[in-house]
Design a protein around this motif. Structure first.
Motif, mmCIF file in Angstrom:
data_model
loop_
_atom_site.group_PDB
_atom_site.id
_atom_site.type_symbol
_atom_site.label_atom_id
_atom_site.label_comp_id
_atom_site.label_asym_id
_atom_site.label_seq_id
_atom_site.Cartn_x
_atom_site.Cartn_y
_atom_site.Cartn_z
ATOM 1 N N GLY A 188 61.970 59.565 31.936
ATOM 2 C CA GLY A 188 61.963 58.960 30.606
ATOM 3 C C GLY A 188 61.385 59.920 29.584
ATOM 4 N N SER B 169 56.375 67.544 37.493
ATOM 5 C CA SER B 169 57.800 67.502 37.780
ATOM 6 C C SER B 169 58.374 68.920 37.779
ATOM 7 C CB SER B 169 58.474 66.617 36.726
ATOM 8 O OG SER B 169 59.846 66.550 36.955
ATOM 9 N N GLU C 110 63.219 59.831 40.393
ATOM 10 C CA GLU C 110 63.919 58.970 39.444
ATOM 11 C C GLU C 110 63.679 59.450 38.018
ATOM 12 O OE1 GLU C 110 60.743 58.217 40.993
ATOM 13 O OE2 GLU C 110 61.348 56.163 41.574
ATOM 14 N N PRO C 111 64.472 58.933 37.042
ATOM 15 C CA PRO C 111 64.307 59.437 35.681
ATOM 16 C C PRO C 111 62.880 59.230 35.168
ATOM 17 C CG PRO C 111 66.242 58.006 35.855
ATOM 18 C CD PRO C 111 65.521 57.901 37.142
ATOM 19 N N ASP D 163 56.566 63.411 40.370
ATOM 20 C CA ASP D 163 57.972 63.002 40.228
ATOM 21 C C ASP D 163 58.567 62.643 41.586
ATOM 22 O OD1 ASP D 163 60.650 62.776 39.740
ATOM 23 O OD2 ASP D 163 60.859 64.729 38.740
ATOM 24 N N ASN E 99 58.659 55.363 29.755
ATOM 25 C CA ASN E 99 58.606 56.420 30.755
ATOM 26 C C ASN E 99 58.284 55.804 32.126
ATOM 27 O OD1 ASN E 99 55.725 56.294 31.222
ATOM 28 N ND2 ASN E 99 55.455 57.318 29.242
ATOM 29 N N ILE E 100 58.303 56.643 33.145
ATOM 30 C CA ILE E 100 58.181 56.135 34.522
ATOM 31 C C ILE E 100 56.850 55.392 34.748
ATOM 32 C CG2 ILE E 100 57.371 58.393 35.389
ATOM 33 C CD1 ILE E 100 59.583 55.982 37.373
#
Ligand code: SF4
Lengths: 400, 180
Positions: free
Chosen positions: A231, A195, A228-229, A225, A2-3
């Motif tokens: 995850g 997010s 970007e993705p 957030d 994840n990020i």
């Protein structure tokens, strides 16, 4: 990954990390203030390091007791001033404002950076996509010497907020709702990722309000957030923004959250608008919009504290200063004000305050029996006029 | 690392830092913190009962609440040799290790509570990761420290570990005489 794991892995120079891994990560920014800084400096001196690892990456901000509120607090300032002179680390000592706001304005928080701060609201930096870790004095001293921190990769939890907040409902209401829902220990040791389009479309000011209070739900890291993705995240919760009504944290814990209408009419004696949670220009504009051409109740003492010198300047340019003064508010200098109970507006046992700050534990703003309600600047300003807690949707004169 | 030997004190789940060191004790001089160790807990007279090397065995989420570094300092200064718990709040565990107080998790704390009496002598071996109940001879596995935590404990705390690292790099000066 994840990020959060991605950022940590990249900083640590690893291909892959997972929650639970403990590793050493280079630190991009070290922060402390006039209350935690002196003890960290004392520990740093015990270490005996030849130098601070990078003087340009260490910043102290005098914000908690400024101007000094006691002889001891002045001594604390002087410890920081001496250390600054001897090592060349950054020092903000001119009333620049609250540590987290000053760091943001100075551009010290950068996306993907690791920030270590000797203050529990270090998580505010998450609004800018930094991984921000709160530490004790000894750890801060070690980071100042080595430039790295040993950290455990936290488990992540994702909160997605979809849709739009209704008029009169703000970022503060949203974060209070989240804290109420999950509780003070809801995210202990976790990284919370905020997010969803309601969050992503917020201004940085609003994102800071959200990230700032992640610690009030126990989070180790609050991360907003950045587009970007994110995850894959095991724990997720979705909130519809349009469902929310104005929220208020009642005495004596930030997680004792109710709808404002449930406590409407509660008599109050003080209103505080300011702090690293809600002392920014957009907050002051909301409050001034309510107070324009009005007077605060005779029963109420109102204190307005811009979170920074720059915000104070904007406040003057936009004529908000006059609106607040004319309404009967006291404008204090940029800094923490009475937020943590040191000066500039302490409460006695019989007082009840509405405050835009982030904590209302017993004794946080003065006497341990004094009651503090935490709410948005809108609720605070409307309550100041009424002399009792007001649910903003009952007042139609101001449309967010 | 030397073995830690002492008597056992049991505590339950969610022992927060207010129980370990009440907020009102935060402003007392550092060297008096020990008098307030566990003042807010179910053993308010802990500071009088404890002897050097004694071991606290707690439950889940030990040390939750505020991140005050003074809480583990109070325990360590009072004589506590180690804290064993099912799980720790991360900041408390880190603060403990940083000041040289071993905070070790174990999956066996429930069994320890059943099989060990309060006040019995135990021996904690950090090297092998075991807790030995001296009376019965039974041993209980303790979780291993991560490498950085174990390095910090071996050095006697984070200050000394950092001193060692800097010494190796030739970046250590002794300026303890300097008064800031
Ligand atoms: S404004 Fe309040 S919460 Fe923010 S840094 Fe200052 S004392 Fe802490």
């Amino acid at each position: 990954m994840n990020i959060i794991e991605q950022i940590i892995a990249q900083k640590a120079g690893r291909k892959k990390v997972k929650a639970g891994d403990e590793l050493s990560v280079p630190v991009d920014l070290v922060l402390a203030h006039d209350v935690t800084g002196p003890m960290a400096i004392e520990q740093f001196n015990k270490i005996g390091a030849a130098r601070v690892y990078d003087k340009d990456k260490v910043a102290f901000v005098i914000d908690h007791n400024i101007p000094s509120s006691s002889v001891d607090s002045r001594r604390q300032h002087n410890i920081l001033r001496d250390f600054h002179r001897q090592t060349g680390v950054k020092l903000y000592q001119r009333g620049e404002g609250v540590i987290h706001q000053v760091a943001a304005e100075e551009g010290l928080y950068k996306k993907g950076d690791i920030v270590v701060g000797a203050d529990s609201h270090t998580c505010t930096a998450g609004a800018f996509g930094a991984i921000a870790i709160p530490v004790g004095a000894t750890e801060l001293a070690a980071v100042m010497a080595l430039g790295t921190i040993d950290m455990e990769v936290p488990h992540a939890f994702l909160i997605k907020v979809e849709g739009t907040l209704r008029p009169g409902v703000y970022a503060k209401d949203l974060i209070l709702y989240i804290i109420g829902k999950f509780g003070a220990h809801g995210f202990t040791d976790k990284a919370v990722i905020f997010s969803g389009d309601a969050i992503v479309n917020m201004s940085f000011e609003e994102k800071m309000t959200i990230a700032n209070m992640a610690i009030e739900a126990g989070a180790m890291i609050g991360y907003v957030d950045q587009g970007e993705p994110i995850g894959a995240i095991a724990g997720t919760c979705v909130i519809q923004a349009s469902d929310l009504e104005p929220q208020i944290a009642c005495p004596y814990s930030p997680d004792n959250v109710k709808l404002v209408k449930e406590v409407e009419g509660t008599p109050i004696t003080q209103v505080v608008i300011g702090s690293c949670t809600n002392g920014r220009i957009s907050d002051l504009e909301i409050a001034a919009g309510v107070l324009k051409d009005k007077s605060i109740s005779d029963a109420v003492t109102m204190i307005v504290i811009p979170a920074s010198k720059r915000i104070a300047e904007q406040m003057e340019q936009k004529n908000l200063t006059k609106i607040f003064r004319d309404a009967g508010a006291i404008i204090a200098n940029p800094g923490c004000g009475p937020c943590f109970g040191a000066h500039q507006g302490l409460l006695s046992a019989e007082d009840t305050a509405v405050s835009t700050t982030n904590r209302n534990f017993p004794g946080r703003m003065g006497h341990k029996e004094a009651k503090v309600y935490l709410a948005s600047p809108r609720v605070a300003a409307e309550s100041a006029i009424a002399g009792s807690i007001v649910d903003p949707k009952n007042v139609t004169s101001w449309e967010g | 690392m030397e073995k830690i030997k002492g008597r056992v004190f049991f505590l339950g789940d969610n022992i927060d830092t207010d129980q370990i060191l009440p907020g009102y004790a935060m402003s007392v001089p550092l060297n008096e913190l020990k008098k307030y160790a566990l003042k807010g807990s179910q053993i308010p007279d802990f500071a009088e009962k404890v002897s050097p090397g004694d071991v606290i065995i707690g439950g889940k989420n030990f040390g939750c609440g505020s991140s005050r570094e003074q809480a583990p300092v109070a325990l360590k200064d009072s004589g506590v040799g180690a804290v064993v718990a099912a799980t720790f709040a991360m900041i408390f565990r880190k603060n403990s290790v940083n000041i040289g107080l071993p905070a070790i998790s174990s999956g066996c704390t429930e069994r320890m509570k059943e099989e060990i009496d309060e006040g019995d002598y135990v021996e904690v071996d950090l090297e092998s990761g075991t807790l030995l109940h001296l009376e019965s001879g039974r041993t209980y596995p303790l979780n291993k420290f991560s490498e950085p935590a174990s390095a910090t404990l071996k050095a006697g705390g984070l200050i000394d570990r950092v001193r060692n690292i800097l010494r190796e790099r030739g970046e250590l000066i002794d300026r303890r005489e300097t008064q800031y």
